[in-house]
Write a protein that holds these residues in place. Sequence first.
Motif, PDB file in Angstrom:
ATOM      1  N   VAL A  44       0.857  -1.189   0.000  1.00 51.49           N
ATOM      2  CA  VAL A  44       0.000   0.000   0.000  1.00 51.49           C
ATOM      3  C   VAL A  44       0.892   1.238   0.000  1.00 51.49           C
ATOM      4  CG1 VAL A  44      -1.901   1.193   1.154  1.00 51.49           C
ATOM      5  CG2 VAL A  44      -1.654  -1.300   1.420  1.00 51.49           C
ATOM      6  N   LEU A  45       0.528   2.225  -0.813  1.00 49.20           N
ATOM      7  CA  LEU A  45       1.220   3.511  -0.812  1.00 49.20           C
ATOM      8  C   LEU A  45       0.203   4.611  -0.556  1.00 49.20           C
ATOM      9  CD1 LEU A  45       3.726   5.324  -1.370  1.00 49.20           C
ATOM     10  CD2 LEU A  45       2.985   5.377  -3.770  1.00 49.20           C
ATOM     11  N   LEU A  46       0.497   5.466   0.433  1.00 46.31           N
ATOM     12  CA  LEU A  46      -0.345   6.623   0.737  1.00 46.31           C
ATOM     13  C   LEU A  46       0.438   7.889   0.420  1.00 46.31           C
ATOM     14  CD1 LEU A  46      -1.722   5.586   4.268  1.00 46.31           C
ATOM     15  CD2 LEU A  46      -2.643   4.992   2.021  1.00 46.31           C
ATOM     16  N   THR A  47      -0.141   8.776  -0.373  1.00 48.98           N
ATOM     17  CA  THR A  47       0.496  10.062  -0.676  1.00 48.98           C
ATOM     18  C   THR A  47      -0.502  11.179  -0.406  1.00 48.98           C
ATOM     19  OG1 THR A  47      -0.071   9.712  -3.009  1.00 48.98           O
ATOM     20  CG2 THR A  47       2.186   9.246  -2.349  1.00 48.98           C
ATOM     21  N   GLU A  48      -0.068  12.156   0.375  1.00 50.50           N
ATOM     22  CA  GLU A  48      -0.945  13.245   0.809  1.00 50.50           C
ATOM     23  C   GLU A  48      -0.773  14.459  -0.106  1.00 50.50           C
ATOM     24  OE1 GLU A  48      -2.039  15.464   5.015  1.00 50.50           O
ATOM     25  OE2 GLU A  48       0.046  14.902   4.619  1.00 50.50           O
ATOM     26  N   ARG A  49      -1.856  14.816  -0.802  1.00 47.99           N
ATOM     27  CA  ARG A  49      -1.850  15.976  -1.693  1.00 47.99           C
ATOM     28  C   ARG A  49      -3.229  16.616  -1.715  1.00 47.99           C
ATOM     29  NH1 ARG A  49       0.181  12.181  -5.301  1.00 47.99           N
ATOM     30  NH2 ARG A  49       2.435  12.216  -5.674  1.00 47.99           N
ATOM     31  N   ASP A  50      -3.252  17.929  -1.867  1.00 53.06           N
ATOM     32  CA  ASP A  50      -4.507  18.657  -2.089  1.00 53.06           C
ATOM     33  C   ASP A  50      -5.598  18.285  -1.084  1.00 53.06           C
ATOM     34  OD1 ASP A  50      -3.306  19.817  -4.349  1.00 53.06           O
ATOM     35  OD2 ASP A  50      -3.913  18.123  -5.600  1.00 53.06           O
ATOM     36  N   LYS A  51      -5.214  18.196   0.172  1.00 47.86           N
ATOM     37  CA  LYS A  51      -6.156  17.957   1.263  1.00 47.86           C
ATOM     38  C   LYS A  51      -6.841  16.596   1.198  1.00 47.86           C
ATOM     39  CE  LYS A  51      -7.067  22.884   1.956  1.00 47.86           C
ATOM     40  NZ  LYS A  51      -8.074  23.950   2.027  1.00 47.86           N
ATOM     41  N   ASN A  52      -6.252  15.670   0.453  1.00 54.28           N
ATOM     42  CA  ASN A  52      -6.746  14.287   0.513  1.00 54.28           C
ATOM     43  C   ASN A  52      -5.566  13.347   0.337  1.00 54.28           C
ATOM     44  OD1 ASN A  52      -6.544  13.391  -2.419  1.00 54.28           O
ATOM     45  ND2 ASN A  52      -7.869  15.191  -2.644  1.00 54.28           N
ATOM     46  N   ILE A  53      -5.807  12.079   0.531  1.00 59.83           N
ATOM     47  CA  ILE A  53      -4.737  11.081   0.474  1.00 59.83           C
ATOM     48  C   ILE A  53      -5.056  10.085  -0.630  1.00 59.83           C
ATOM     49  CG2 ILE A  53      -3.595   9.193   1.710  1.00 59.83           C
ATOM     50  CD1 ILE A  53      -4.110  10.821   4.281  1.00 59.83           C
ATOM     51  N   ARG A  54      -4.124   9.974  -1.566  1.00 60.51           N
ATOM     52  CA  ARG A  54      -4.261   9.014  -2.655  1.00 60.51           C
ATOM     53  C   ARG A  54      -3.714   7.672  -2.172  1.00 60.51           C
ATOM     54  NH1 ARG A  54      -1.240   9.312  -8.542  1.00 60.51           N
ATOM     55  NH2 ARG A  54      -2.242   7.485  -9.465  1.00 60.51           N
ATOM     56  N   ILE A  55      -4.458   6.604  -2.448  1.00 54.25           N
ATOM     57  CA  ILE A  55      -4.082   5.264  -2.006  1.00 54.25           C
ATOM     58  C   ILE A  55      -3.820   4.388  -3.219  1.00 54.25           C
ATOM     59  CG2 ILE A  55      -4.734   3.301  -0.571  1.00 54.25           C
ATOM     60  CD1 ILE A  55      -6.832   5.081   0.752  1.00 54.25           C
ATOM     61  N   SER A  56      -2.670   3.728  -3.229  1.00 50.16           N
ATOM     62  CA  SER A  56      -2.348   2.760  -4.280  1.00 50.16           C
ATOM     63  C   SER A  56      -2.183   1.383  -3.650  1.00 50.16           C
ATOM     64  CB  SER A  56      -1.061   3.151  -5.001  1.00 50.16           C
ATOM     65  OG  SER A  56      -1.207   4.393  -5.661  1.00 50.16           O
ATOM     66  N   PHE A  57      -2.771   0.383  -4.274  1.00 49.50           N
ATOM     67  CA  PHE A  57      -2.679  -0.998  -3.803  1.00 49.50           C
ATOM     68  C   PHE A  57      -2.042  -1.879  -4.875  1.00 49.50           C
ATOM     69  CE2 PHE A  57      -6.567   0.613  -1.680  1.00 49.50           C
ATOM     70  CZ  PHE A  57      -6.264   0.348  -0.350  1.00 49.50           C
ATOM     71  N   ARG A  58      -1.187  -2.800  -4.454  1.00 45.65           N
ATOM     72  CA  ARG A  58      -0.671  -3.848  -5.340  1.00 45.65           C
ATOM     73  C   ARG A  58      -0.705  -5.163  -4.567  1.00 45.65           C
ATOM     74  NH1 ARG A  58      -1.184   0.001  -7.921  1.00 45.65           N
ATOM     75  NH2 ARG A  58       0.207   0.962  -9.468  1.00 45.65           N
ATOM     76  N   SER A  59      -1.056  -6.240  -5.246  1.00 43.99           N
ATOM     77  CA  SER A  59      -1.130  -7.536  -4.565  1.00 43.99           C
ATOM     78  C   SER A  59      -0.519  -8.631  -5.413  1.00 43.99           C
ATOM     79  CB  SER A  59      -2.584  -7.893  -4.237  1.00 43.99           C
ATOM     80  OG  SER A  59      -3.332  -8.124  -5.430  1.00 43.99           O
ATOM     81  N   LYS A  60      -0.191  -9.727  -4.746  1.00 44.67           N
ATOM     82  CA  LYS A  60       0.262 -10.940  -5.422  1.00 44.67           C
ATOM     83  C   LYS A  60      -0.886 -11.946  -5.446  1.00 44.67           C
ATOM     84  CE  LYS A  60       4.971 -10.632  -3.453  1.00 44.67           C
ATOM     85  NZ  LYS A  60       5.873 -11.273  -2.464  1.00 44.67           N
ATOM     86  N   GLY A  61      -0.856 -12.822  -6.428  1.00 48.93           N
ATOM     87  CA  GLY A  61      -1.794 -13.948  -6.434  1.00 48.93           C
ATOM     88  C   GLY A  61      -3.237 -13.552  -6.637  1.00 48.93           C
ATOM     89  N   ASP A  62      -4.132 -14.209  -5.899  1.00 48.30           N
ATOM     90  CA  ASP A  62      -5.568 -14.061  -6.132  1.00 48.30           C
ATOM     91  C   ASP A  62      -6.239 -12.999  -5.280  1.00 48.30           C
ATOM     92  OD1 ASP A  62      -5.713 -16.018  -8.105  1.00 48.30           O
ATOM     93  OD2 ASP A  62      -5.943 -17.644  -6.652  1.00 48.30           O
ATOM     94  N   PHE A  63      -5.502 -12.305  -4.448  1.00 44.19           N
ATOM     95  CA  PHE A  63      -6.141 -11.286  -3.618  1.00 44.19           C
ATOM     96  C   PHE A  63      -6.500 -10.075  -4.481  1.00 44.19           C
ATOM     97  CE2 PHE A  63      -6.344  -7.670  -0.721  1.00 44.19           C
ATOM     98  CZ  PHE A  63      -7.230  -8.166   0.229  1.00 44.19           C
ATOM     99  N   SER A  64      -7.795  -9.733  -4.524  1.00 47.60           N
ATOM    100  CA  SER A  64      -8.279  -8.664  -5.397  1.00 47.60           C
ATOM    101  C   SER A  64      -8.264  -7.310  -4.689  1.00 47.60           C
ATOM    102  CB  SER A  64      -9.705  -8.954  -5.874  1.00 47.60           C
ATOM    103  OG  SER A  64     -10.209  -7.854  -6.616  1.00 47.60           O
ATOM    104  N   VAL A  65      -7.308  -6.466  -5.074  1.00 54.23           N
ATOM    105  CA  VAL A  65      -7.287  -5.112  -4.517  1.00 54.23           C
ATOM    106  C   VAL A  65      -8.344  -4.238  -5.186  1.00 54.23           C
ATOM    107  CG1 VAL A  65      -4.917  -5.116  -3.696  1.00 54.23           C
ATOM    108  CG2 VAL A  65      -5.374  -4.518  -6.071  1.00 54.23           C
ATOM    109  N   ASN A  66      -8.842  -4.667  -6.351  1.00 54.39           N
ATOM    110  CA  ASN A  66      -9.961  -3.948  -6.960  1.00 54.39           C
ATOM    111  C   ASN A  66     -11.174  -3.993  -6.042  1.00 54.39           C
ATOM    112  OD1 ASN A  66     -11.640  -2.783  -9.239  1.00 54.39           O
ATOM    113  ND2 ASN A  66     -12.605  -4.784  -9.019  1.00 54.39           N
ATOM    114  N   ASP A  67     -11.488  -5.192  -5.534  1.00 51.83           N
ATOM    115  CA  ASP A  67     -12.623  -5.324  -4.618  1.00 51.83           C
ATOM    116  C   ASP A  67     -12.387  -4.529  -3.336  1.00 51.83           C
ATOM    117  OD1 ASP A  67     -13.792  -7.010  -6.437  1.00 51.83           O
ATOM    118  OD2 ASP A  67     -13.183  -8.856  -5.414  1.00 51.83           O
ATOM    119  N   LEU A  68     -11.178  -4.592  -2.816  1.00 49.90           N
ATOM    120  CA  LEU A  68     -10.835  -3.863  -1.592  1.00 49.90           C
ATOM    121  C   LEU A  68     -11.026  -2.361  -1.788  1.00 49.90           C
ATOM    122  CD1 LEU A  68      -9.472  -3.933   1.296  1.00 49.90           C
ATOM    123  CD2 LEU A  68      -7.308  -3.601   0.083  1.00 49.90           C
TER     124      LEU A  68
END
Length: 344
Positions: free
Chosen positions: A273-297
Amino acid sequence: MLNKQELKKLTVLLSGQKRIVLTTHTNPDGDAIGSSMALLHYFEKKGHTVSALVPNDFPEFLSWIPGSEKMIVFEKKSKAAKKLLEKADIVFCLDFNALSRVGSMSETLKNVKVPFVLIDHHIDPEMESFAFVHSTVQISSTSELVFDFISRLDDLELIDKQIAECLYTGIVTDTGSFSFSANNSNTYRITAELIDRGLVPDKIHQLIYDTFSENRLRLLGMGISDRMLVWNDLHTALIYYTAQDLEKYNEQVGDTEGVVNYPLSMKNINLAVLLTERDKNIRISFRSKGDFSVNDLARKHFNGGGHKNAAGGKSFISMKETIELVKSELSNYKKQLDYQLTYS
Protein backbone atom coordinates in the motif's frame (compact mmCIF):
# COMPACT_ATOMS: atom_id res chain seq x y z
CA MET A 1 -14.61 -6.44 -27.42
CA LEU A 2 -15.94 -5.01 -30.67
CA ASN A 3 -17.78 -7.61 -32.75
CA LYS A 4 -17.72 -7.62 -36.57
CA GLN A 5 -20.93 -5.61 -36.90
CA GLU A 6 -19.78 -2.93 -34.45
CA LEU A 7 -16.37 -2.75 -36.11
CA LYS A 8 -18.06 -2.25 -39.48
CA LYS A 9 -20.16 0.63 -38.10
CA LEU A 10 -17.09 2.24 -36.58
CA THR A 11 -15.18 1.86 -39.84
CA VAL A 12 -17.96 3.71 -41.63
CA LEU A 13 -17.90 6.42 -38.96
CA LEU A 14 -14.16 6.85 -39.52
CA SER A 15 -14.43 7.04 -43.30
CA GLY A 16 -13.28 10.32 -44.82
CA GLN A 17 -11.35 12.95 -42.90
CA LYS A 18 -12.57 13.34 -39.33
CA ARG A 19 -11.75 15.57 -36.38
CA ILE A 20 -10.79 13.12 -33.66
CA VAL A 21 -10.11 13.90 -30.00
CA LEU A 22 -8.26 11.41 -27.82
CA THR A 23 -8.44 11.57 -24.04
CA THR A 24 -7.30 9.55 -21.05
CA HIS A 25 -7.55 9.40 -17.27
CA THR A 26 -6.33 11.79 -14.59
CA ASN A 27 -2.73 11.30 -13.40
CA PRO A 28 -1.86 9.68 -16.75
CA ASP A 29 0.74 6.90 -16.70
CA GLY A 30 2.83 5.13 -19.33
CA ASP A 31 -0.08 3.16 -20.76
CA ALA A 32 -2.34 6.23 -20.91
CA ILE A 33 0.23 8.33 -22.76
CA GLY A 34 1.62 5.48 -24.84
CA SER A 35 -1.76 4.28 -26.11
CA SER A 36 -2.91 7.86 -26.79
CA MET A 37 0.17 8.76 -28.80
CA ALA A 38 0.13 5.50 -30.74
CA LEU A 39 -3.47 6.14 -31.78
CA LEU A 40 -2.69 9.80 -32.58
CA HIS A 41 0.10 8.81 -35.00
CA TYR A 42 -2.04 6.06 -36.52
CA PHE A 43 -5.02 8.36 -37.18
CA GLU A 44 -2.77 11.08 -38.57
CA LYS A 45 -1.42 8.53 -41.05
CA LYS A 46 -5.03 7.85 -42.05
CA GLY A 47 -5.49 11.54 -42.86
CA HIS A 48 -7.56 12.59 -39.85
CA THR A 49 -7.13 15.75 -37.77
CA VAL A 50 -6.23 14.51 -34.30
CA SER A 51 -5.92 16.20 -30.90
CA ALA A 52 -4.98 14.62 -27.56
CA LEU A 53 -6.15 15.81 -24.14
CA VAL A 54 -5.01 14.88 -20.65
CA PRO A 55 -6.79 16.08 -17.49
CA ASN A 56 -3.55 17.05 -15.73
CA ASP A 57 0.23 16.85 -16.14
CA PHE A 58 1.97 13.57 -16.87
CA PRO A 59 5.41 12.50 -15.55
CA GLU A 60 8.48 14.09 -17.10
CA PHE A 61 10.03 10.67 -17.71
CA LEU A 62 7.34 10.13 -20.36
CA SER A 63 8.00 13.42 -22.17
CA TRP A 64 10.30 11.71 -24.70
CA ILE A 65 7.33 9.80 -26.18
CA PRO A 66 6.89 10.90 -29.80
CA GLY A 67 4.08 13.45 -30.04
CA SER A 68 3.60 13.93 -26.29
CA GLU A 69 4.48 17.62 -26.67
CA LYS A 70 1.22 17.99 -28.60
CA MET A 71 -0.92 16.94 -25.64
CA ILE A 72 -3.18 19.62 -24.21
CA VAL A 73 -3.42 19.64 -20.41
CA PHE A 74 -7.04 20.44 -19.50
CA GLU A 75 -6.17 21.98 -16.13
CA LYS A 76 -3.90 24.50 -17.91
CA LYS A 77 -5.76 25.08 -21.19
CA SER A 78 -9.41 24.24 -20.54
CA LYS A 79 -10.76 26.74 -23.09
CA ALA A 80 -8.66 25.29 -25.89
CA ALA A 81 -9.63 21.75 -24.87
CA LYS A 82 -13.33 22.60 -24.80
CA LYS A 83 -13.15 24.14 -28.28
CA LEU A 84 -11.55 20.98 -29.65
CA LEU A 85 -14.27 18.85 -28.08
CA GLU A 86 -17.00 21.14 -29.47
CA LYS A 87 -15.63 20.66 -32.99
CA ALA A 88 -14.92 16.93 -32.69
CA ASP A 89 -16.61 14.32 -34.87
CA ILE A 90 -15.65 11.47 -32.57
CA VAL A 91 -13.92 11.06 -29.18
CA PHE A 92 -11.69 8.12 -28.24
CA CYS A 93 -11.42 7.38 -24.50
CA LEU A 94 -8.30 5.44 -23.58
CA ASP A 95 -7.32 3.53 -20.45
CA PHE A 96 -10.29 4.41 -18.23
CA ASN A 97 -13.68 2.77 -17.73
CA ALA A 98 -15.92 5.66 -16.56
CA LEU A 99 -16.16 9.39 -17.28
CA SER A 100 -15.56 10.16 -13.61
CA ARG A 101 -11.96 8.95 -14.12
CA VAL A 102 -11.01 12.09 -16.04
CA GLY A 103 -11.30 14.37 -13.01
CA SER A 104 -12.05 18.02 -13.76
CA MET A 105 -12.68 17.17 -17.41
CA SER A 106 -15.61 14.83 -16.70
CA GLU A 107 -18.41 17.41 -16.77
CA THR A 108 -17.12 18.82 -20.05
CA LEU A 109 -17.06 15.35 -21.62
CA LYS A 110 -20.59 14.60 -20.44
CA ASN A 111 -21.84 17.55 -22.47
CA VAL A 112 -20.20 16.43 -25.73
CA LYS A 113 -22.79 15.02 -28.15
CA VAL A 114 -20.66 12.95 -30.54
CA PRO A 115 -19.94 9.21 -30.46
CA PHE A 116 -17.48 8.06 -27.80
CA VAL A 117 -15.25 5.03 -28.38
CA LEU A 118 -13.79 3.27 -25.35
CA ILE A 119 -10.53 1.30 -25.58
CA ASP A 120 -9.68 0.00 -22.12
CA HIS A 121 -8.78 -3.02 -19.97
CA HIS A 122 -10.28 -2.12 -16.58
CA ILE A 123 -13.04 -4.01 -14.80
CA ASP A 124 -16.72 -3.08 -15.33
CA PRO A 125 -16.68 -0.41 -18.07
CA GLU A 126 -19.46 2.20 -17.93
CA MET A 127 -21.15 0.84 -21.07
CA GLU A 128 -23.90 3.47 -21.25
CA SER A 129 -21.37 6.29 -21.70
CA PHE A 130 -19.87 4.93 -24.93
CA ALA A 131 -21.20 4.23 -28.42
CA PHE A 132 -18.47 1.64 -29.04
CA VAL A 133 -16.59 -0.43 -26.46
CA HIS A 134 -13.37 -2.31 -27.18
CA SER A 135 -12.61 -3.59 -23.70
CA THR A 136 -11.43 -6.70 -21.87
CA VAL A 137 -9.56 -7.40 -18.64
CA GLN A 138 -7.83 -10.40 -20.22
CA ILE A 139 -5.03 -8.31 -21.68
CA SER A 140 -1.92 -6.58 -20.37
CA SER A 141 -2.62 -2.97 -21.25
CA THR A 142 -4.67 -0.53 -23.27
CA SER A 143 -1.69 -0.23 -25.60
CA GLU A 144 -2.02 -3.92 -26.43
CA LEU A 145 -5.70 -3.30 -27.15
CA VAL A 146 -4.77 -0.42 -29.46
CA PHE A 147 -2.50 -2.82 -31.37
CA ASP A 148 -5.44 -5.24 -31.60
CA PHE A 149 -7.73 -2.40 -32.76
CA ILE A 150 -5.34 -1.39 -35.54
CA SER A 151 -4.98 -5.04 -36.51
CA ARG A 152 -8.76 -5.48 -36.76
CA LEU A 153 -8.87 -2.51 -39.11
CA ASP A 154 -6.30 -4.34 -41.31
CA ASP A 155 -3.76 -1.55 -40.86
CA LEU A 156 -0.81 -3.29 -39.22
CA GLU A 157 1.42 -2.05 -42.05
CA LEU A 158 0.94 1.47 -40.68
CA ILE A 159 2.67 0.60 -37.40
CA ASP A 160 6.15 2.08 -37.72
CA LYS A 161 8.99 2.54 -35.21
CA GLN A 162 7.33 5.61 -33.69
CA ILE A 163 4.02 3.88 -33.04
CA ALA A 164 5.84 0.75 -31.87
CA GLU A 165 7.71 2.78 -29.22
CA CYS A 166 4.46 4.28 -27.96
CA LEU A 167 2.75 0.89 -27.71
CA TYR A 168 5.71 -0.76 -26.02
CA THR A 169 5.79 2.01 -23.41
CA GLY A 170 2.24 1.13 -22.40
CA ILE A 171 2.91 -2.61 -22.36
CA VAL A 172 6.19 -2.46 -20.40
CA THR A 173 4.89 -0.01 -17.76
CA ASP A 174 1.54 -1.73 -17.21
CA THR A 175 3.25 -5.10 -16.75
CA GLY A 176 6.06 -3.82 -14.52
CA SER A 177 8.60 -4.83 -17.17
CA PHE A 178 6.70 -8.10 -17.75
CA SER A 179 6.64 -9.03 -14.06
CA PHE A 180 2.81 -9.08 -13.75
CA SER A 181 -0.26 -9.21 -16.01
CA ALA A 182 2.00 -10.79 -18.63
CA ASN A 183 0.99 -14.46 -18.67
CA ASN A 184 -0.75 -14.15 -22.03
CA SER A 185 1.50 -15.38 -24.84
CA ASN A 186 -0.05 -12.84 -27.19
CA THR A 187 1.61 -10.04 -25.20
CA TYR A 188 5.00 -11.41 -26.24
CA ARG A 189 3.91 -11.97 -29.85
CA ILE A 190 2.88 -8.34 -30.08
CA THR A 191 6.16 -7.24 -28.52
CA ALA A 192 8.06 -9.33 -31.07
CA GLU A 193 6.02 -7.69 -33.82
CA LEU A 194 6.94 -4.26 -32.49
CA ILE A 195 10.63 -5.20 -32.45
CA ASP A 196 10.33 -6.28 -36.07
CA ARG A 197 9.00 -2.79 -36.81
CA GLY A 198 12.00 -1.00 -35.34
CA LEU A 199 11.47 -1.03 -31.58
CA VAL A 200 14.66 -1.19 -29.46
CA PRO A 201 13.39 -2.40 -26.04
CA ASP A 202 16.46 -1.57 -23.95
CA LYS A 203 16.42 2.02 -25.25
CA ILE A 204 12.82 2.47 -24.09
CA HIS A 205 13.58 0.85 -20.73
CA GLN A 206 16.40 3.34 -20.14
CA LEU A 207 14.23 6.30 -21.13
CA ILE A 208 11.53 5.23 -18.66
CA TYR A 209 13.45 3.79 -15.72
CA ASP A 210 16.93 5.34 -15.81
CA THR A 211 16.02 9.03 -15.64
CA PHE A 212 15.50 9.53 -11.90
CA SER A 213 16.41 12.90 -10.45
CA GLU A 214 18.48 12.96 -7.25
CA ASN A 215 15.44 14.15 -5.30
CA ARG A 216 13.29 11.31 -6.64
CA LEU A 217 15.85 8.70 -5.58
CA ARG A 218 16.23 10.27 -2.13
CA LEU A 219 12.43 10.37 -1.75
CA LEU A 220 12.28 6.65 -2.57
CA GLY A 221 15.05 5.88 -0.06
CA MET A 222 13.38 7.91 2.67
CA GLY A 223 10.07 6.16 2.03
CA ILE A 224 11.57 2.71 2.43
CA SER A 225 13.81 3.66 5.36
CA ASP A 226 11.57 5.95 7.40
CA ARG A 227 8.00 5.64 6.13
CA MET A 228 7.44 1.91 5.73
CA LEU A 229 5.23 -0.05 8.10
CA VAL A 230 5.26 -3.84 7.97
CA TRP A 231 2.28 -5.77 9.33
CA ASN A 232 3.54 -9.35 9.22
CA ASP A 233 0.31 -10.84 10.56
CA LEU A 234 -1.51 -9.26 7.59
CA HIS A 235 1.28 -10.03 5.08
CA THR A 236 1.14 -6.33 4.23
CA ALA A 237 3.61 -3.45 3.98
CA LEU A 238 2.59 0.20 3.74
CA ILE A 239 4.64 3.25 2.70
CA TYR A 240 3.32 6.74 3.32
CA TYR A 241 4.36 10.24 2.30
CA THR A 242 2.99 13.33 4.01
CA ALA A 243 2.60 16.61 2.18
CA GLN A 244 5.65 17.85 4.09
CA ASP A 245 7.71 14.89 2.86
CA LEU A 246 6.82 15.62 -0.75
CA GLU A 247 7.62 19.30 -0.33
CA LYS A 248 10.97 18.56 1.32
CA TYR A 249 12.11 16.51 -1.68
CA ASN A 250 10.58 18.89 -4.24
CA GLU A 251 8.37 16.10 -5.57
CA GLN A 252 7.48 16.34 -9.25
CA VAL A 253 4.70 14.61 -11.18
CA GLY A 254 5.61 10.92 -11.43
CA ASP A 255 8.20 10.87 -8.62
CA THR A 256 6.17 8.37 -6.57
CA GLU A 257 5.43 6.19 -9.61
CA GLY A 258 6.32 2.57 -8.87
CA VAL A 259 7.10 3.08 -5.17
CA VAL A 260 4.16 0.87 -4.22
CA ASN A 261 5.77 -2.11 -5.95
CA TYR A 262 8.88 -2.24 -3.77
CA PRO A 263 7.35 -3.87 -0.65
CA LEU A 264 6.15 -6.80 -2.75
CA SER A 265 9.78 -7.83 -3.21
CA MET A 266 9.80 -8.91 0.46
CA LYS A 267 9.22 -12.53 1.37
CA ASN A 268 5.73 -13.26 2.76
CA ILE A 269 4.39 -9.81 1.80
CA ASN A 270 1.31 -10.26 -0.39
CA LEU A 271 -0.11 -6.74 -0.30
CA ALA A 272 1.61 -3.37 -0.70
CA VAL A 273 0.00 0.00 0.00
CA LEU A 274 1.22 3.51 -0.81
CA LEU A 275 -0.34 6.62 0.74
CA THR A 276 0.50 10.06 -0.68
CA GLU A 277 -0.95 13.25 0.81
CA ARG A 278 -1.85 15.98 -1.69
CA ASP A 279 -4.51 18.66 -2.09
CA LYS A 280 -6.16 17.96 1.26
CA ASN A 281 -6.75 14.29 0.51
CA ILE A 282 -4.74 11.08 0.47
CA ARG A 283 -4.26 9.01 -2.65
CA ILE A 284 -4.08 5.26 -2.01
CA SER A 285 -2.35 2.76 -4.28
CA PHE A 286 -2.68 -1.00 -3.80
CA ARG A 287 -0.67 -3.85 -5.34
CA SER A 288 -1.13 -7.54 -4.57
CA LYS A 289 0.26 -10.94 -5.42
CA GLY A 290 -1.79 -13.95 -6.43
CA ASP A 291 -5.57 -14.06 -6.13
CA PHE A 292 -6.14 -11.29 -3.62
CA SER A 293 -8.28 -8.66 -5.40
CA VAL A 294 -7.29 -5.11 -4.52
CA ASN A 295 -9.96 -3.95 -6.96
CA ASP A 296 -12.62 -5.32 -4.62
CA LEU A 297 -10.84 -3.86 -1.59
CA ALA A 298 -10.59 -0.39 -3.15
CA ARG A 299 -14.18 -0.39 -4.38
CA LYS A 300 -15.72 -1.52 -1.11
CA HIS A 301 -13.72 0.62 1.31
CA PHE A 302 -11.70 3.37 -0.37
CA ASN A 303 -13.76 5.11 -3.08
CA GLY A 304 -11.78 3.53 -5.90
CA GLY A 305 -11.10 0.48 -8.03
CA GLY A 306 -8.88 -0.76 -10.83
CA HIS A 307 -7.48 -4.18 -11.66
CA LYS A 308 -7.38 -7.40 -9.66
CA ASN A 309 -3.75 -6.87 -8.57
CA ALA A 310 -3.42 -3.10 -9.03
CA ALA A 311 -5.95 -0.56 -7.85
CA GLY A 312 -6.31 2.83 -6.23
CA GLY A 313 -8.55 4.84 -3.96
CA LYS A 314 -8.81 7.99 -1.87
CA SER A 315 -9.13 9.02 1.74
CA PHE A 316 -10.36 12.35 3.06
CA ILE A 317 -9.20 12.00 6.67
CA SER A 318 -5.77 12.57 8.20
CA MET A 319 -2.74 10.42 7.39
CA LYS A 320 -2.75 8.87 10.88
CA GLU A 321 -6.46 8.07 10.63
CA THR A 322 -6.03 6.67 7.11
CA ILE A 323 -3.26 4.32 8.21
CA GLU A 324 -5.43 3.13 11.08
CA LEU A 325 -8.39 2.68 8.73
CA VAL A 326 -6.36 0.65 6.23
CA LYS A 327 -5.08 -1.64 8.97
CA SER A 328 -8.55 -2.01 10.46
CA GLU A 329 -10.16 -2.93 7.13
CA LEU A 330 -7.34 -5.35 6.27
CA SER A 331 -7.87 -7.19 9.55
CA ASN A 332 -11.12 -8.45 8.01
CA TYR A 333 -9.10 -10.00 5.17
CA LYS A 334 -6.51 -11.72 7.33
CA LYS A 335 -7.30 -15.22 6.07
CA GLN A 336 -7.36 -14.14 2.43
CA LEU A 337 -3.96 -12.45 2.80
CA ASP A 338 -2.35 -15.52 4.40
CA TYR A 339 -1.18 -17.53 1.43
CA GLN A 340 1.94 -18.62 -0.41
CA LEU A 341 2.25 -18.48 -4.16
CA THR A 342 2.69 -21.89 -5.74
CA TYR A 343 3.46 -22.74 -9.34
CA SER A 344 2.79 -26.09 -10.98
